[in-house]
Structures are given as C-alpha cells and as structure tokens.
Design a protein around this motif. Structure first.
Motif, short mmCIF file in Angstrom:
data_model
loop_
_atom_site.label_atom_id
_atom_site.label_comp_id
_atom_site.label_asym_id
_atom_site.label_seq_id
_atom_site.Cartn_x
_atom_site.Cartn_y
_atom_site.Cartn_z
N VAL A 35 63.83 29.46 79.34
CA VAL A 35 62.95 29.68 80.03
C VAL A 35 61.71 30.42 80.00
O VAL A 35 60.57 30.63 79.58
N GLY A 36 61.91 31.89 80.15
CA GLY A 36 61.23 32.43 79.24
C GLY A 36 60.77 33.18 78.52
O GLY A 36 59.31 33.05 78.18
N VAL A 38 61.22 30.46 75.93
CA VAL A 38 59.47 29.50 75.34
C VAL A 38 58.25 29.40 75.95
O VAL A 38 57.12 29.09 75.35
N SER A 39 58.53 29.48 77.42
CA SER A 39 57.47 29.31 78.21
C SER A 39 56.26 30.33 77.74
O SER A 39 55.13 30.30 78.35
N ARG A 40 56.30 31.40 77.72
CA ARG A 40 55.86 32.67 77.12
C ARG A 40 55.10 32.53 76.29
O ARG A 40 54.29 32.51 76.00
N SER A 41 56.07 31.82 75.36
CA SER A 41 55.34 32.04 74.12
C SER A 41 54.41 30.81 73.81
O SER A 41 53.77 30.62 72.74
N ALA A 42 54.74 29.65 74.82
CA ALA A 42 54.12 28.69 74.42
C ALA A 42 52.42 28.83 75.13
O ALA A 42 51.74 28.15 74.17
N PHE A 43 52.38 29.61 76.13
CA PHE A 43 51.33 30.34 77.45
C PHE A 43 50.50 30.95 75.99
O PHE A 43 49.25 30.85 75.54
N TYR A 56 53.86 36.82 69.05
CA TYR A 56 53.84 34.73 69.48
C TYR A 56 54.53 33.81 69.18
O TYR A 56 55.99 33.26 69.72
N GLY A 63 63.55 31.92 71.80
CA GLY A 63 63.16 30.55 72.68
C GLY A 63 64.43 29.46 72.20
O GLY A 63 65.27 29.36 72.96
#
Length: 146
Positions: A35-36, A38-43, A56, A63
C-alpha cells in the motif's frame, strides 16, 4: 470414497501454509509496504514524474515486488515458497544496491525511493523485511513436507 478418504485427499491437495506463526506478521508487513509503495509511487508518477523518474519508477517496482511476495506467502505451497525466496533475495539485492547508490551518488535521486538509504524513510523495514522473510521461508521448508 469414504468421508475419511475424502478428507485425506483434500488435506493433501492443499498447499503447505506459509502464513502461520511469524508468517502472519510477514504478510501483514508486506501488505502495508504494498500500500505504501504503490500509493506513493502512483501519486508521484501521476503528479510530478519528470522530477525524479528513476526514483518513482523504482518505488513502483518495489510495490510490485512486495505485492508478489505477499501473494506467494498467502498462496502457500512449495512452489510459492521458492518463488517468494527468489523475490525476497532480489528485493534484498535491490535494497542494498539502491541504498548504496543513494549514499554514493545522491544527485542521481532528486527524490527518495522506498529503498533510499536502505529504507530509512520507512524505518529500515525495506532492508529488515527481506532478511526476516528469507529466514522464515528457509525455516518453513524444514517444517513443511516437500
């Protein structure tokens, strides 16, 4: 087939569990890391990819690796255990290479990755997690029948 034979057949068909004992904690921690990362890199990829594309992208790769390891731990069985071992070893190599790279050449990473400075931004979980998982997965082989 009697009910006793059916029970034995279904028990033998089930893959050996990898998420008993400490394995439960590993699945939980890998899930949090999925979660950390994937969400960080997606953002970051969606909002400012040009700033630090390598960082990134490496976070996104981390992730995906975390997700695959989580899946294999939950799936269980010898094949999944071996796949998780390979991925955890690759993850550890990635953490060590990227961690060292970020210390030797900080200018290559204008922004941090999940594995920067050996995962310091994530309380060093990225370097401790594969070590713990490798230990658990090697131990799980000795416990589970082949």
């Amino acid at each position: 087939m009697t009910s006793g034979e059916a029970e034995v057949a279904t028990t033998e068909d089930r893959p050996a569990r990898l998420i008993s004992g400490p394995g439960v904690l590993l699945v939980w921690l890998y899930g949090v890391m999925v979660v950390g990362a994937v969400s960080r890199s997606a953002f970051q990829i969606a909002t400012d990819f040009g700033r630090a594309p390598l960082a990134y992208t490496l976070s996104a790769v981390a992730g995906v690796v975390y997700g695959f390891i989580t899946y294999t731990l939950v799936r269980g069985g010898e094949r999944a255990r071996r796949a998780a071992l390979v991925c955890c070893a690759a993850e550890l190599v990635g953490v060590l290479v990227v961690g060292t790279w970020t210390l030797v050449d900080p200018s290559a990473f204008p922004d941090a990755t999940v594995w920067s400075d050996y995962g310091m931004g994530y309380l060093f979980i990225p370097v401790l997690l594969p070590l713990s998982a490798l230990y658990w997965l090697r131990r799980a082989r000795a416990v589970t029948p082949s």
